[in-house]
Design an enzyme around this catalytic site. Sequence first.
Site, PDB file in Angstrom:
ATOM      1  N   CYS A   4      81.152  43.317  32.015  1.00  0.00           N
ATOM      2  CA  CYS A   4      81.540  42.847  33.080  1.00  0.00           C
ATOM      3  C   CYS A   4      82.109  43.605  34.033  1.00  0.00           C
ATOM      4  CB  CYS A   4      82.806  41.900  32.786  1.00  0.00           C
ATOM      5  SG  CYS A   4      84.489  42.805  32.495  1.00  0.00           S
ATOM      6  N   CYS A   6      84.352  46.596  33.119  1.00  0.00           N
ATOM      7  CA  CYS A   6      84.005  47.428  32.656  1.00  0.00           C
ATOM      8  C   CYS A   6      83.374  48.925  33.450  1.00  0.00           C
ATOM      9  CB  CYS A   6      82.772  47.236  31.577  1.00  0.00           C
ATOM     10  SG  CYS A   6      83.095  46.017  30.263  1.00  0.00           S
ATOM     11  N   CYS A  44      64.893  68.498   6.576  1.00  0.00           N
ATOM     12  CA  CYS A  44      66.295  69.133   6.366  1.00  0.00           C
ATOM     13  C   CYS A  44      66.831  69.504   7.552  1.00  0.00           C
ATOM     14  CB  CYS A  44      66.060  70.447   5.297  1.00  0.00           C
ATOM     15  SG  CYS A  44      65.035  71.889   5.832  1.00  0.00           S
ATOM     16  N   CYS A  74      64.650  72.365   9.696  1.00  0.00           N
ATOM     17  CA  CYS A  74      63.287  71.706  10.260  1.00  0.00           C
ATOM     18  C   CYS A  74      63.983  71.581  11.732  1.00  0.00           C
ATOM     19  CB  CYS A  74      62.947  70.526   9.881  1.00  0.00           C
ATOM     20  SG  CYS A  74      61.978  70.365   7.916  1.00  0.00           S
ATOM     21  N   ASP A 102      64.975  55.709  71.446  1.00  0.00           N
ATOM     22  CA  ASP A 102      64.392  56.650  72.076  1.00  0.00           C
ATOM     23  C   ASP A 102      62.967  56.314  72.705  1.00  0.00           C
ATOM     24  OD1 ASP A 102      63.525  59.555  72.628  1.00  0.00           O
ATOM     25  OD2 ASP A 102      62.165  59.385  70.950  1.00  0.00           O
ATOM     26  N   ASP A 127      62.706  59.203  65.893  1.00  0.00           N
ATOM     27  CA  ASP A 127      61.589  59.632  65.171  1.00  0.00           C
ATOM     28  C   ASP A 127      62.344  60.514  63.983  1.00  0.00           C
ATOM     29  OD1 ASP A 127      62.474  62.124  66.071  1.00  0.00           O
ATOM     30  OD2 ASP A 127      60.563  62.459  67.241  1.00  0.00           O
ATOM     31  N   ASP A 146      65.795  63.341  67.420  1.00  0.00           N
ATOM     32  CA  ASP A 146      66.936  62.555  67.565  1.00  0.00           C
ATOM     33  C   ASP A 146      68.002  62.568  66.571  1.00  0.00           C
ATOM     34  OD1 ASP A 146      65.602  61.134  69.861  1.00  0.00           O
ATOM     35  OD2 ASP A 146      64.306  60.383  68.563  1.00  0.00           O
TER      36      ASP A 146
END
Length: 916
Positions: free
Chosen positions: A129, A132, A200, A203, A601, A800, A804
């Site tokens: 909710c 949280c 293991c 690895c 502009d 643009d 500006d």
Amino acid sequence: MTEQAVREKKEIQVYGMSCQNCVNHVTKILEKYPSVEHVQVSLDDSKATFDWDPTQVNLVDIQQEIEEAGYSMEKPADGQEDQEKAEPDRPDKQGNTGNKGTSERSDSPPATLVAGEQKQQFKISGMTCANCALTIEKGLKSMPGVKTAAVNFASEKLTVEMDPNVVKEETLLAKIKDLGYAAQSQNDGKQQFKVAGMTCANCALAIEKKLKGTQGVQNAAVNFANETVTVEFDPGVVTMREIFEQVRDAGYTPLENKGENQDDRSAIKQRNWLIFSAVLSLPVMPLMFLPMSRPIMYTILALATIVQFTAGWTFYRGAYHALKNRSANMDVLVALGITAAYGYSLMTTLHMFFPALFFEGPNFFDTSALLITFVRFGKYLEAKAKGRAGQALKRLLELQADKARLLVDGQEKEVAASDLKIGDLVLVKSGERIPVDGEIMEGQASIDEAMLTGESIPVDKKVGDPVIGATINRSGSIKVKTTKTGQDTVLSGIIKMVEDAQGVKPPIQRLADTISNYFVPTVVSISVITFLIWYLGLHSTFVFAFTAAIAVLVVACPCALGLATPTAIMVGSGVGLNRGILFKSAAVLEGIAHLQVIGFDKTGTLTKGTPEVTDIILYDSYTKKDVLTIAGAGENPSIHPLAQAVVAEAKKEHLIIQEVENYSEVGGYGVTCAYESQQLLIGNIKLMHLNHVDVQEAEKDFHRLAEAGKTTSFIALGGRVIGLIALADVVKESTKEAIDRLHELGLKTFMITGDNKKVAQMVGEQVGIDEVMAEVLPQDKINIIKKYQDQGFRVAMVGDGINDAPALAQSDVGIAIGSGTDVAKETGDVVLVRNDLLDVERAIRLGRRTLAKIKQNLFWALIYNTIGIPIAAGILYPLTGQLLPPEWAGLAMAFSSVSVVTSSLLLRRYDKKLVA
């Protein structure tokens, strides 16, 4: 000598560039000169390289225009350039430019990240909710080094601004876990995948050692227990494919994460829990109506217990973490309700076996079991609905190409698009999606850029033209050199922009957050008061008062409040995305709805930004074709924009441009040359007087065109005026309609331009602008925006995004009109991908509709609880003689969340109205 023979490669230094916008600006300046091709501008090296014909272009002209744009070809004093790059003169939303003053506007969005800070996003799981989300925010904000933390409950995204020198990502993840939730980083340079074949711990160590020795890999951690590898790497140096190859080389098998989307997996998980709880809880109800024998009682107890501590365990876990962190969420309410029902029922059941220890009474096993099932049902529907709310972003992600045809030594090789690096050459055939941002090196094609611009008509592209990844090659075969990969591509920039928009909270969300903070304690208090009133005040039975109290707990729903705003923002931003309107934050989507004044502009915004031939006046029996042919020949050698506009008009009419002799360009007058052995003059009235040309017949027309704000040239051949050609920066086709629509929305409009007053007034009258301010320097535009803000208006600025920038930053909402290739780098708060002013009005309408939907959602969420809680407490009992059963209260609670999300989804229908 041919043009090809004199072409050469040129390299110039350009200092003062501070961002990608500067690079784009300098590139555009260079590309507009004739014969200048293959422009490459480097921000890091402060230089530009290009191919050119030095006989057609004057380097002094290039230097002058670069300096007018705010850059320099001269190396600045030591340290000056570094300072400019560190502190670019780009004001933030408070108007700060580092040294140009500040503004105290408290309602502006937060400033951008300061040096040393970074923004990261995480995917959060385990929230139930709105409280949280608030718990996570509160927990992270208390950490040193965390500037802001915002959680979007609907999209389950966490956005954190932090100082990586103070707080590490691992510390953040650990804190989130301690708060009771799970988080996964969404950093492109960090991935997690499964590995098969490990037997293991050694690895795991072998894989770590192999990966850490791989160039581009910063860190690798292998978890042998769950067989996962977490790797941090630089996507520009090493790809996931190469990382997988390293794992295979070590003797193990990497497993790619190609499962369902996270939202889909969440919905499937909720569905499976729903089925499990329903199968066990539904038989409880009919058993409750049978004569209560020990076998039946054992069966009911067993079924209810299994549901309570499997499907219902998530509520206990969530409640524990919430209370541990001094917060309260929906889990607390549900856990209290199901524990009360189950606990009371367990004690009355045990009375059958231990009558001296426990009390006699009815049981509520069906209430607790069905309550869990109904809440699970609501969470499943909510997960499905929330997934649909973010579909626009999913569709965008799906646009990315999976495969690419990589060319290596002329041989074609199919590879994953994600494995491409800058400089790679790829082949794109007709009908295929372009895999990366790049430049066409060979061939030509018609490219469908609808995903970017919304325009259905393909754009013709040739050698040297840029192409955007995810666009479609509709015809032709091209070879493309990769120029951008990964998060630097235009599509990635748009995706990041949309994710950021959905990850920031708008101001209206503060209301919902404030209510949610006090919601659960208030509901628990009402539940206790309900029990006391019925049991002690009205002397009802314990079971009656107990039932009403449980109903109050489970009917209340903070989820609906938490979903009201983010789901509407997600859908609204998705609708805008489909129409080429990109909102950079949720706050902007709300802020644009409150606008009262909007400024524009002129050049490139209201007008096309380049001069065009508007009028051709004819004399002495010459036709339009004759005058345009002669003028085109005379103007062709010139690089002046006005001259090139005349040549472009001649080419548009498919006229043959002839060669002229004795060409000479006189500054401030015009050009002189010989055309078919006759003197040709093209220029102003001073040039005519200098060469003793009679202009009496044309003078009246000349002054009329000049009064209209047009630049007019005389065309004189053989000592006689044969025509006048007028040029102007013409207004875009959609401008007047856009201004009219804005007036219909009740907005006041104004125009700011550095052009002369006469031209500005003509444009203003033509399009219907309310107020025109001309001859304004770029640095003074910001003061005009402030003037309106000081009067209490909320102001937007449309420009643009480059020249500006100060005005865009000072305005409450900066709207950048952007071309497709620059869209991800524009400076405005809103980016309009298509160069269409009608999208300004559409963006405002969409903002207003989204804000209205948020208010509607909040209203229904509040009204649901305002009505539902008193009904659950038994306020209607004197009229109906019935209490609301707790299980039905739980179902009503579930549907309140679903109804809010569904209401937001209805906003998608506004997409069709937006076109109008």
